[in-house]
Design a protein around this motif. Structure first.
Motif, short mmCIF file in Angstrom:
data_model
loop_
_atom_site.label_atom_id
_atom_site.label_comp_id
_atom_site.label_asym_id
_atom_site.label_seq_id
_atom_site.Cartn_x
_atom_site.Cartn_y
_atom_site.Cartn_z
N VAL A 10 25.82 39.78 -28.82
CA VAL A 10 25.74 38.78 -29.88
C VAL A 10 26.76 39.10 -30.97
CG1 VAL A 10 24.24 37.85 -31.68
CG2 VAL A 10 23.35 38.22 -29.39
N TYR A 32 18.91 32.24 -31.55
CA TYR A 32 18.90 33.15 -30.41
C TYR A 32 18.22 34.46 -30.78
CZ TYR A 32 20.43 36.34 -26.79
OH TYR A 32 20.45 37.27 -25.79
N SER A 35 14.40 33.95 -31.26
CA SER A 35 13.70 33.79 -29.98
C SER A 35 13.72 35.09 -29.17
CB SER A 35 14.32 32.66 -29.16
OG SER A 35 15.64 32.96 -28.82
N PHE A 36 14.81 35.85 -29.27
CA PHE A 36 14.86 37.13 -28.56
C PHE A 36 13.81 38.09 -29.10
CE2 PHE A 36 16.29 41.50 -28.20
CZ PHE A 36 16.48 41.60 -26.84
#
Length: 75
Positions: A10, A32, A35-36
Motif C-alpha cells: 500500500v 482499503y 477494511s483490511f
C-alpha cells in the motif's frame, strides 16, 4: 509478520499523475486499510510497524503521502 505482506505494498502504490484523482486515490487507500484492519485483524507489531512507516513517509514528504489528497500541482 504475514500481515505486513498485504500492508507494505500500500505504501508503494504511486499517486496518480492527474490531480483530479488525488481524492479518489486517497479514499481508496483509506477504505482499503479500514477494511483490511477489520477483516484480517493484524497483530499489534505489524500494525505499529505499518503506522510508523506511514507516519515517517507522510512526515518527511507531505506530497508523497498516500492517504493525503494533495500534491505539488494542486498548490
Amino acid at each position: 509478520m504475514y500481515c505486513l505482506q498485504w500492508l507494505i505494498p500500500v505504501l508503494l502504490i504511486p499517486k496518480p499523475v492527474n490531480p483530479a484523482f488525488f481524492y479518489n486515490h486517497a479514499m481508496f487507500i483509506i477504505l482499503y486499510l479500514i477494511s483490511f484492519f477489520i477483516q484480517q485483524k493484524p497483530c499489534a507489531i505489524c500494525s505499529i510497524i505499518f503506522i510508523v512507516a506511514l507516519f515517517v513517509m507522510c512526515y518527511s514528504n507531505i506530497d508523497g503521502c498516500v492517504v493525503w489528497p494533495c500534491g505539488e500541482s494542486t498548490m
